[in-house]
Design a protein around this motif. Structure first.
Motif, PDB file in Angstrom:
ATOM      1  N   ALA A  73      -7.921  -5.668  14.417  1.00  0.00           N
ATOM      2  CA  ALA A  73      -7.592  -4.360  13.836  1.00  0.00           C
ATOM      3  C   ALA A  73      -6.111  -4.042  14.056  1.00  0.00           C
ATOM      4  N   LEU A  74      -5.624  -4.318  15.265  1.00  0.00           N
ATOM      5  CA  LEU A  74      -4.215  -4.044  15.589  1.00  0.00           C
ATOM      6  C   LEU A  74      -3.281  -4.874  14.709  1.00  0.00           C
ATOM      7  N   ASN A  75      -3.634  -6.139  14.495  1.00  0.00           N
ATOM      8  CA  ASN A  75      -2.812  -7.005  13.627  1.00  0.00           C
ATOM      9  C   ASN A  75      -2.701  -6.446  12.218  1.00  0.00           C
ATOM     10  N   LEU A  76      -3.837  -5.981  11.695  1.00  0.00           N
ATOM     11  CA  LEU A  76      -3.835  -5.411  10.341  1.00  0.00           C
ATOM     12  C   LEU A  76      -2.968  -4.151  10.275  1.00  0.00           C
ATOM     13  N   LEU A  77      -3.107  -3.290  11.284  1.00  0.00           N
ATOM     14  CA  LEU A  77      -2.340  -2.035  11.290  1.00  0.00           C
ATOM     15  C   LEU A  77      -0.845  -2.305  11.432  1.00  0.00           C
ATOM     16  N   GLU A  78      -0.490  -3.263  12.279  1.00  0.00           N
ATOM     17  CA  GLU A  78       0.937  -3.606  12.446  1.00  0.00           C
ATOM     18  C   GLU A  78       1.495  -4.214  11.164  1.00  0.00           C
ATOM     19  N   SER A  79       0.674  -5.039  10.487  1.00  0.00           N
ATOM     20  CA  SER A  79       1.150  -5.648   9.230  1.00  0.00           C
ATOM     21  C   SER A  79       1.307  -4.576   8.149  1.00  0.00           C
ATOM     22  N   SER A  80       0.447  -3.543   8.182  1.00  0.00           N
ATOM     23  CA  SER A  80       0.569  -2.470   7.172  1.00  0.00           C
ATOM     24  C   SER A  80       1.864  -1.682   7.388  1.00  0.00           C
ATOM     25  N   VAL A  81       2.293  -1.540   8.662  1.00  0.00           N
ATOM     26  CA  VAL A  81       3.559  -0.865   8.958  1.00  0.00           C
ATOM     27  C   VAL A  81       4.726  -1.692   8.417  1.00  0.00           C
ATOM     28  N   LEU A  82       4.673  -3.019   8.646  1.00  0.00           N
ATOM     29  CA  LEU A  82       5.744  -3.908   8.166  1.00  0.00           C
ATOM     30  C   LEU A  82       5.835  -3.869   6.643  1.00  0.00           C
ATOM     31  N   THR A  83       4.666  -3.955   5.973  1.00  0.00           N
ATOM     32  CA  THR A  83       4.639  -3.937   4.502  1.00  0.00           C
ATOM     33  C   THR A  83       5.205  -2.627   3.966  1.00  0.00           C
ATOM     34  N   LEU A  99       8.543  -1.905   1.527  1.00  0.00           N
ATOM     35  CA  LEU A  99       8.468  -1.196   0.242  1.00  0.00           C
ATOM     36  C   LEU A  99       9.311   0.080   0.236  1.00  0.00           C
ATOM     37  N   GLN A 100       9.703   0.531   1.429  1.00  0.00           N
ATOM     38  CA  GLN A 100      10.562   1.719   1.581  1.00  0.00           C
ATOM     39  C   GLN A 100      10.011   2.938   0.840  1.00  0.00           C
ATOM     40  N   ASP A 101       8.708   3.149   0.987  1.00  0.00           N
ATOM     41  CA  ASP A 101       8.072   4.310   0.364  1.00  0.00           C
ATOM     42  C   ASP A 101       7.615   5.260   1.470  1.00  0.00           C
ATOM     43  N   ASN A 102       8.175   6.477   1.465  1.00  0.00           N
ATOM     44  CA  ASN A 102       7.882   7.444   2.541  1.00  0.00           C
ATOM     45  C   ASN A 102       6.391   7.690   2.743  1.00  0.00           C
ATOM     46  N   ARG A 103       5.686   7.873   1.625  1.00  0.00           N
ATOM     47  CA  ARG A 103       4.252   8.179   1.715  1.00  0.00           C
ATOM     48  C   ARG A 103       3.497   7.040   2.406  1.00  0.00           C
ATOM     49  N   LEU A 104       3.777   5.810   1.984  1.00  0.00           N
ATOM     50  CA  LEU A 104       3.107   4.648   2.584  1.00  0.00           C
ATOM     51  C   LEU A 104       3.499   4.475   4.051  1.00  0.00           C
ATOM     52  N   GLN A 105       4.795   4.632   4.339  1.00  0.00           N
ATOM     53  CA  GLN A 105       5.271   4.464   5.717  1.00  0.00           C
ATOM     54  C   GLN A 105       4.598   5.491   6.633  1.00  0.00           C
ATOM     55  N   SER A 106       4.503   6.712   6.140  1.00  0.00           N
ATOM     56  CA  SER A 106       3.882   7.771   6.935  1.00  0.00           C
ATOM     57  C   SER A 106       2.427   7.426   7.244  1.00  0.00           C
ATOM     58  N   TYR A 107       1.715   6.967   6.218  1.00  0.00           N
ATOM     59  CA  TYR A 107       0.291   6.670   6.389  1.00  0.00           C
ATOM     60  C   TYR A 107       0.084   5.503   7.353  1.00  0.00           C
ATOM     61  N   ALA A 108       0.916   4.464   7.208  1.00  0.00           N
ATOM     62  CA  ALA A 108       0.784   3.276   8.064  1.00  0.00           C
ATOM     63  C   ALA A 108       1.134   3.599   9.517  1.00  0.00           C
ATOM     64  N   ASP A 109       2.247   4.339   9.732  1.00  0.00           N
ATOM     65  CA  ASP A 109       2.636   4.719  11.102  1.00  0.00           C
ATOM     66  C   ASP A 109       1.572   5.617  11.740  1.00  0.00           C
ATOM     67  N   GLY A 110       1.075   6.569  10.954  1.00  0.00           N
ATOM     68  CA  GLY A 110       0.049   7.480  11.485  1.00  0.00           C
ATOM     69  C   GLY A 110      -1.215   6.742  11.876  1.00  0.00           C
TER      70      GLY A 110
END
Length: 881
Positions: A335-345, A349-360
């Protein structure tokens, strides 16, 4: 997304366009943007090719979550295609633009582009597909029809169906999606996926209706809705499976993983009824993980990774970010690997909405694993990106709330409160649009709003207990608690009725200001608001031009020390109080023990502040289970009298929904509605009401200028017709009224085994031409509330406000006895007395019954009516003046 990237015709910059297409296909979306923007600069005077490039840019912007730019590109493409007379493509671009608005949580805007008009949920025929689709000529759907554009028509109908799904109108959504399917029987995988979602959502609604029917004891209806729910769940599974197969055969991995994620979530939510067996569930999960690895960087990849990281075989059907899931399918490391990869992705993509969701999401992982330092680091990052240009307000409240919980764990109470407060303010700002943008999920009220508001209220109240706080600061904290409690009450009403009608009648001023502005009208009135929290319940007292007082409900023991009463204990005591009152018919003398205990808990702590010399009326603004009982029957063992003997009593869901005003009552017309016969509604039997003729006769004698509709004449169409022709300030209903746990199960029983629903009542009362013509008083004398769910009493408190009535007198339970006509007759005599408020008119009528044994025989009142079972259930709601 209903479309593929396309090639430009002009040769010179076409190299740039082709290079962009190669990068797009390879998932190098940022490069594609760069090439296409360069090409666009060279096509400034060439609308034909500029249209194509703008179309492509819009697609890539959607892939990387830059929706604002996607909207600009699609609008430009529409202008370009319009300039060269390609109306067919203008229609297609309207559909794509509608898709973006839908993704942004603005489905109504999408519907306007696609069809030009919104179909009212209440006017839909129950026969699926029987209603003809009529859209305006310039809409996307009509352009596609006129040009015989099959692909354009599928897109318009498909996105239209999805938009209706997002506003909770599932029947209409399914109708449009089936229409899209019929245009092309081999079907688009996106249409199939949307159909799966629409059937799943409708199944969930049927499940809720089955539970409501169960609470109301309607076995046939419970069975009917349970069967409908099961059928829709199975239908959803089939559509998801077909969508996955089609996307796989067409080598569309993004669409395939979307279908797989939907299938997995369906299995997770319905594990108990086994819509999907374990083998299908685990295979779909494995397939999704495999596809995710090779998926190009995109929003779907980020959201997919987060969904899989938090996946449970049996979910609680609630937001994964409001609690710590305990049975995640993957190991912690996976689970941690997937969440960390979602932050990297998301960073790529440099999209605020996506970055916020992944970091949260990663912050929540660390919160649940008790690493508060890491949790706060990622949660703060999520807040910063969500707050940037207000790009993700719909998730900002989640991360502010999360930060509050983390700070609470670190014992940083004041910082935690500041975070909760920001979360509350953000949620208040976006609550009217209940959709959670881009996440395809409507947030559940009990899951999100209620716990957040109560956490904030509890934190502020607990802060007052710690250390010395200056009186000024204390007053400010308490006034903020009042605002939070008030916002919670309004949110509950809006959620119960499923629309914003309540909010349209809302006074924009905060409660504190209303008290100051109406200090003359509120003179001699005290307001008691309750808030039920985990483990304890608080009561706030507000008096005009005075500081708010607050007390936790406590029990004084024999040693003279007090102990906080747990909310569970209070709830049991309230249920015992209600049972004792209803059982009163079987007992000669009412046992006041429980009523006295509750008086000591709720009223006595404020005795010094509400002395009868200065306070004449108490208005209760109740929370949860406290709504289900009449405060009038609380018993003061010291004075040996009921609360109603000292104070007039009223209730309102919120002061901001109450218009305190005294009106002329001398020459009022009354519409009198009554049912004496037994009736059967949805398989549930309602007894004959033998006392109704006497009650109706009493009301007629007091309102000579009356119109009556009794038994077979009392049907919804006659009621509507009477209100259309004449203004009736008083509407008296002597019939069964049921308040279910959902608004659909809230209705008045009429003649010919028919029912008058809340929607019908509202539509009839809305026919008044001006506010001056509206109903002043609605009286309901034989109500039944579904016991076991505090939402049922929302129906009772909210119905008057929902239908635009200023005041209501309603019964908390049905008393089929001549006592009702006795009480009602006295109430109306008092009501016609110009110097008496509505609350006082009811108070005097109730006191007369309490004194039944003391009155002379000439009064003709049954001596048993001193028992509160006969007078207590009748309560005043709304404007008490």
């Amino acid at each position: 997304m209903f479309g593929q990237v396309v090639s430009a015709q002009t040769k010179n910059p076409s190299v740039l366009v082709e290079q962009g297409i190669k990068d797009y296909d390879a998932g190098n979306f940022q490069n594609a943007v760069k090439y296409w923007q360069e090409a666009l600069n060279q096509y400034k005077n060439n609308p034909s090719d500029a249209a194509v490039v703008n179309e492509n840019l819009a697609r890539v912007y959607q892939q990387i979550g830059r929706n604002k730019e996607a909207i600009e590109s699609l609008s430009a493409a529409m202008r370009n295609y319009g300039a060269v007379g390609n109306i067919e493509q203008v229609g297609r671009m309207q559909s794509e633009l509608a898709q973006v608005y839908s993704n942004l949580g603005q489905p109504r805007k999408a519907i306007a582009l696609l069809c030009g008009q919104l179909v009212d949920k209440s006017k839909i025929s129950n026969n699926q597909g029987s209603q003809e689709i009529k859209c305006t000529p310039e809409s996307a759907e009509q352009i596609a029809t006129k040009h015989n554009d099959k692909r354009g028509k599928i897109a318009a109908l498909g996105i239209l169906g999805e938009a209706y799904r997002l506003i909770g109108n599932y029947d209409q959504a399914i109708q449009y999606l089936h229409a899209a399917q019929q245009v092309s029987p081999e079907s688009d995988f996106l249409v199939l996926n949307s159909l799966g979602n629409a059937y799943r959502n409708r199944a969930q609604l049927y499940e809720l209706e089955a539970n409501s029917a169960k609470e109301a004891g309607i076995v046939s209806k419970e069975k009917e809705f349970t069967n409908k729910s099961a059928a829709d769940y199975n239908q959803a599974r089939e559509y998801f499976q077909n969508s996955i197969k089609l996307a796989h055969s067409q080598k569309q991995p993004i669409a395939e993983i979307r279908g797989l994620l939907n299938l997995i979530q369906l299995g997770s939510q319905t594990n108990e009824i086994k819509v999907i067996d374990d083998e299908i569930f685990h295979n779909a999960h494995e397939d999704a993980l495999k596809i995710l690895k090779d998926l190009p960087d995109s929003a779907t990849k980020v959201y997919g990774a987060i969904d899989l990281a938090y996946l449970q075989r049996h979910s609680q059907g609630t937001s994964i970010f409001t609690y710590c899931p305990t049975q995640i399918v993957l190991s912690d490391n996976e689970a941690l690997n997937l969440l960390e990869s979602s932050v990297l992705t998301s960073n790529k993509l440099q999209d605020n909405r996506l970055q916020s969701y992944a970091d949260g999401a990663l912050g929540h992982f660390w919160e649940c694993h008790k690493d508060m330092k890491q949790a706060l680091k990622y949660t703060n990052a999520a807040i910063i990106t969500a707050d940037k240009n207000l790009s993700a307000k719909d998730s900002l409240y989640l991360w502010e709330w999360q930060a509050g919980r983390i700070l609470d764990q670190q014992n940083r109470k004041e910082e935690a409160i500041a975070s909760y407060q920001r979360a509350f303010e953000t949620l208040e700002d976006i609550r009217q649009d209940i959709l959670t943008a881009e996440r395809d999920v409507q947030f559940d009220f009990r899951d999100v709003v209620r716990p957040l508001y109560r956490t904030l209220a509890r934190s502020r109240l607990e802060l007052l207990e710690v250390g010395a706080i200056a009186d000024k600061q204390r007053a400010k904290e308490l006034s903020q608690v009042v605002e939070i409690i008030d916002a919670l009450k309004l949110a509950e009403l809006q959620n119960y009725f499923g629309n914003d009608c309540i909010l349209s009648r809302l006074n924009p001023k905060p409660v504190g200001e209303l008290l100051e502005d109406n200090s003359a009208a509120f003179k001699n009135t005290g307001f008691l608001s309750s808030i039920i929290l985990d483990g304890k319940t608080g009561i706030l007292l507000q008096l005009p031009n005075q500081t708010t007082k607050f007390k936790w409900i406590e029990d004084l023991n024999q040693e003279g020390t007090s102990k906080i009463v747990s909310s569970d204990r209070l709830q049991k005591k309230i249920a015992e109080f209600r049972r004792g009152l209803i059982k009163g018919e079987e007992e000669v003398n009412y046992d006041t023990t429980t009523a006295a205990e509750l008086y000591d808990w709720i009223i006595r702590p404020f005795a010094e502040d509400i002395k009868p010399e200065t306070v004449k009326t108490l208005v209760f603004i109740q929370d949860g289970f406290l709504r289900s009982v009449p405060m009038a029957a609380l018993y003061d063992r010291q004075e040996k009298k009921y609360l109603i003997e000292t104070y007039a009593v009223a209730t309102t869901p919120s002061l901001r929904l109450t218009t305190p005003k005294v009106r002329d009552r001398s020459t009022q017309k009354a519409l009198i509605l009554g049912l004496t016969q037994k009736a059967t509604i949805d398989g549930k039997a309602f007894d004959a009401l033998f006392s109704v003729p006497e009650e109706v006769s009493a009301v007629k004698s007091l309102f000579p200028n009356y119109t009556d509709l009794i038994d077979d004449n009392f049907v919804p169409e006659n009621f509507k017709e009477k209100l259309e022709k004449t203004t009736y300030p008083v509407v008296h209903v002597a019939s069964h009224a049921q308040f279910g746990i959902i608004a659909n199960d809230t209705f008045i029983v009429t003649g010919k085994n028919q029912k008058l629903t809340i929607n019908q009542l509202e539509n009839s009362l809305q026919n008044f031409k001006s506010k001056l013509d509206s109903v002043e008083l609605l009286v309901l004398t034989a109500c039944e509330t579904a016991v076991g769910d505090d939402r049922a009493t929302l129906g009772l408190a909210g119905v008057a406000l929902q239908v635009g009535v200023k005041s209501a007198i309603a019964s908390l339970w049905s008393v089929t006895d001549t006592s009702t006509s006795e009480l009602v007759k006295t109430f109306y005599i008092n009501y016609r007395n110009a110097g008496m408020s509505i609350a006082e008119a009811l108070q005097k009528a109730q006191i007369r019954m309490i004194n039944a044994k003391k009155l002379p025989p000439s009064e003709g009142i049954n001596i048993k009516y001193d028992n509160p079972v006969y007078w207590a259930p009748m309560i005043a709601i709304g404007n008490w003046l």
